[in-house]
Design a protein around this motif. Structure first.
Motif, mmCIF file in Angstrom:
data_model
loop_
_atom_site.group_PDB
_atom_site.id
_atom_site.type_symbol
_atom_site.label_atom_id
_atom_site.label_comp_id
_atom_site.label_asym_id
_atom_site.label_seq_id
_atom_site.Cartn_x
_atom_site.Cartn_y
_atom_site.Cartn_z
ATOM 1 N N THR A 280 3.317 7.299 -7.822
ATOM 2 C CA THR A 280 4.660 7.295 -7.250
ATOM 3 C C THR A 280 5.005 5.938 -6.648
ATOM 4 O OG1 THR A 280 4.374 9.644 -6.749
ATOM 5 C CG2 THR A 280 6.219 8.526 -5.697
ATOM 6 N N VAL A 281 4.036 5.295 -5.971
ATOM 7 C CA VAL A 281 4.278 3.960 -5.412
ATOM 8 C C VAL A 281 4.616 2.977 -6.530
ATOM 9 C CG1 VAL A 281 3.195 1.993 -4.253
ATOM 10 C CG2 VAL A 281 2.878 4.295 -3.344
ATOM 11 N N VAL A 282 3.835 3.002 -7.608
ATOM 12 C CA VAL A 282 4.084 2.090 -8.720
ATOM 13 C C VAL A 282 5.462 2.345 -9.324
ATOM 14 C CG1 VAL A 282 3.343 1.412 -11.040
ATOM 15 C CG2 VAL A 282 1.638 1.772 -9.236
ATOM 16 N N GLU A 283 5.808 3.604 -9.541
ATOM 17 C CA GLU A 283 7.077 3.932 -10.199
ATOM 18 C C GLU A 283 8.277 3.676 -9.293
ATOM 19 O OE1 GLU A 283 6.444 7.944 -11.464
ATOM 20 O OE2 GLU A 283 5.271 7.343 -13.232
ATOM 21 N N GLN A 284 8.091 3.833 -7.988
ATOM 22 C CA GLN A 284 9.187 3.592 -7.050
ATOM 23 C C GLN A 284 9.251 2.124 -6.626
ATOM 24 O OE1 GLN A 284 11.517 5.928 -6.055
ATOM 25 N NE2 GLN A 284 10.532 7.192 -7.620
ATOM 26 N N GLY A 285 8.137 1.407 -6.779
ATOM 27 C CA GLY A 285 8.097 0.002 -6.377
ATOM 28 C C GLY A 285 8.191 -0.211 -4.889
ATOM 29 N N SER A 286 7.825 0.825 -4.127
ATOM 30 C CA SER A 286 7.988 0.743 -2.674
ATOM 31 C C SER A 286 7.159 1.822 -2.000
ATOM 32 C CB SER A 286 9.465 0.913 -2.303
ATOM 33 O OG SER A 286 9.623 1.219 -0.941
ATOM 34 N N PHE A 287 6.467 1.452 -0.907
ATOM 35 C CA PHE A 287 5.738 2.440 -0.120
ATOM 36 C C PHE A 287 6.715 3.395 0.553
ATOM 37 C CE2 PHE A 287 2.418 -0.393 -0.985
ATOM 38 C CZ PHE A 287 1.204 0.080 -0.519
ATOM 39 N N THR A 288 7.828 2.831 1.052
ATOM 40 C CA THR A 288 8.804 3.660 1.781
ATOM 41 C C THR A 288 9.436 4.695 0.871
ATOM 42 O OG1 THR A 288 9.301 1.819 3.281
ATOM 43 C CG2 THR A 288 10.904 3.612 3.170
ATOM 44 N N LEU B 221 -5.310 -3.050 -6.085
ATOM 45 C CA LEU B 221 -4.484 -2.391 -7.092
ATOM 46 C C LEU B 221 -3.033 -2.840 -7.069
ATOM 47 C CD1 LEU B 221 -5.827 1.276 -6.711
ATOM 48 C CD2 LEU B 221 -6.520 -0.458 -8.377
ATOM 49 N N LEU B 222 -2.557 -3.322 -5.922
ATOM 50 C CA LEU B 222 -1.138 -3.638 -5.773
ATOM 51 C C LEU B 222 -0.948 -5.021 -5.162
ATOM 52 C CD1 LEU B 222 0.046 -0.217 -4.295
ATOM 53 C CD2 LEU B 222 0.417 -1.013 -6.638
ATOM 54 N N ASP B 223 0.035 -5.741 -5.678
ATOM 55 C CA ASP B 223 0.514 -6.971 -5.047
ATOM 56 C C ASP B 223 1.718 -6.596 -4.193
ATOM 57 O OD1 ASP B 223 -1.299 -8.833 -6.037
ATOM 58 O OD2 ASP B 223 -0.183 -9.055 -7.932
ATOM 59 N N ARG B 224 1.640 -6.867 -2.904
ATOM 60 C CA ARG B 224 2.688 -6.472 -1.978
ATOM 61 C C ARG B 224 3.485 -7.702 -1.549
ATOM 62 N NH1 ARG B 224 -2.125 -4.095 -1.311
ATOM 63 N NH2 ARG B 224 -2.333 -1.883 -0.796
ATOM 64 N N THR B 225 4.809 -7.598 -1.603
ATOM 65 C CA THR B 225 5.692 -8.610 -1.030
ATOM 66 C C THR B 225 6.643 -7.910 -0.084
ATOM 67 O OG1 THR B 225 7.441 -8.452 -2.708
ATOM 68 C CG2 THR B 225 5.561 -9.893 -3.208
ATOM 69 N N THR B 226 7.486 -8.658 0.558
ATOM 70 C CA THR B 226 8.456 -8.057 1.488
ATOM 71 C C THR B 226 9.519 -7.264 0.740
ATOM 72 O OG1 THR B 226 9.735 -10.105 1.451
ATOM 73 C CG2 THR B 226 8.126 -9.826 3.241
ATOM 74 N N VAL C 190 6.628 -3.901 -4.560
ATOM 75 C CA VAL C 190 5.200 -3.658 -4.767
ATOM 76 C C VAL C 190 4.972 -3.594 -6.275
ATOM 77 C CG1 VAL C 190 3.308 -2.047 -4.418
ATOM 78 C CG2 VAL C 190 4.977 -2.377 -2.611
ATOM 79 N N ARG C 191 4.032 -4.371 -6.779
ATOM 80 C CA ARG C 191 3.755 -4.385 -8.214
ATOM 81 C C ARG C 191 2.266 -4.191 -8.454
ATOM 82 N NH1 ARG C 191 7.960 -6.421 -11.187
ATOM 83 N NH2 ARG C 191 9.625 -7.477 -10.023
ATOM 84 N N PRO C 192 1.892 -3.495 -9.526
ATOM 85 C CA PRO C 192 0.464 -3.305 -9.812
ATOM 86 C C PRO C 192 -0.176 -4.595 -10.303
ATOM 87 C CG PRO C 192 1.776 -2.364 -11.568
ATOM 88 C CD PRO C 192 2.751 -2.786 -10.499
#
Length: 299
Positions: free
Chosen positions: A10-18, A46-51, A54-56
């Motif tokens: 879900t995080v990958v598909e939504q592109g966001s933790f929130t 597993l994830l590259d996080r930016t402000t 979020v990308r795998p």
């Protein structure tokens, strides 16, 4: 692990933790803890996080595809366990050749749904060879084909017969002759289904058995246009008796049988060669063997 994979997917598909948390009714901090535990489990980031997003990572893409596959298998397993307790339900993806699919299957599906109203059929109509291949690839759960179809990875079970007859318009010179020899039609223009269709395989075998090679052949891709063309006097054809019943009743087509040579084919159910089948598939397969169209139906 399944829950963690669901959160990760879900995080990958939504592109966001929130947004993933909102979709799964979890707080952002809960989502973060689950992802961190998953990264610790696999020993990679597993994830590259930016402000902004979020990308795998490369490793994350591998785990994402695994998560999708694992969650699909988990869903199918849960569905099969439910079916052990309950009546057949859910999606039933069926592929059928043109003859059975257009003239018989609608009646079979209607009767099946009356008995099992929780089933949701999805029907695909195409030639028998393509149906068998899609069953072997897992795209379709069950296929209904005709003729000699040989595809690896499927089980083929005959369940009903189909008779093919020569069809001519009422004004044809042989329309009053119920039984004929194929040699009587050698010089006629023939309208055939396309190469690769089950009906075409059967007709080609009939020509070969009788050592007939018609001089004039036309290929059309559907039974409807073939019937219309025969009615218009463009040529003659060999078709399933099921497909012409309405036109025969209306006096638009005349069926002729070959003398001492009944042309009989089998409708066959094909399923993947697997030890486990969803209950809805096995129940529909068994239903096909007993189903008969009521005489009052206008096929």
């Amino acid at each position: 692990m399944i829950r963690s994979l669901l959160v990760y997917r879900t995080v990958v598909e939504q592109g966001s933790f929130t947004r993933a948390g909102e979709k799964l009714f979890l707080t952002q901090s809960s989502v973060s803890r689950i992802i961190e535990a998953l990264e610790e489990e696999y020993g990679v980031r597993l994830l590259d996080r930016t402000t902004k997003s979020v990308r795998p990572t490369a490793a994350g893409k591998i785990v994402y595809h695994y998560a999708v596959s694992a969650l699909t298998r988990d869903s199918e397993t849960r569905q099969q366990l439910r079916e052990l307790r309950d009546e057949p339900a859910g999606l039933l993806s069926i592929g059928a050749g043109f003859t059975y699919g257009e003239y018989i299957l609608p009646h079979a599906i209607a009767a099946f749904i009356r008995r099992y109203p929780l089933v949701q059929p999805k029907i695909t109509i195409m030639n028998s060879g393509r149906i068998a291949r899609r069953v072997s690839e897992g795209i379709l759960q069950l296929g209904i084909v005709e003729g000699d179809i040989t595809v690896d990875g499927i089980i083929r079970m005959p369940f009903a017969e189909d008779e093919l007859v020569v069809v001519v318009p009422p004004q044809h010179r042989l329309a009053q002759t119920p039984e004929i020899g194929l040699a009587d039609l050698a010089n006629e223009p023939w309208i055939l289904r396309e190469s690769g269709s089950a009906i075409r395989q059967i007709v080609d075998r009939v020509f070969s058995d009788h050592h007939i090679a018609p001089n004039r052949l036309m290929e059309f891709g559907s039974s409807q246009i073939i019937k219309a063309s025969v009615i218009a006097g463009l040529g003659i054809a060999m078709m399933s008796e099921w497909s012409i019943r309405s036109e025969v009743r209306q006096g638009l087509l005349v069926p002729l049988r070959l003398r001492n040579y009944p042309v009989i084919s089998n409708f066959c159910c094909v399923i993947a060669a697997s030890e486990f089948q969803p209950k809805v598939v096995t129940v529909f397969r068994d239903f096909l063997t007993e189903f008969r169209i009521p005489e009052s139906s206008h096929v």
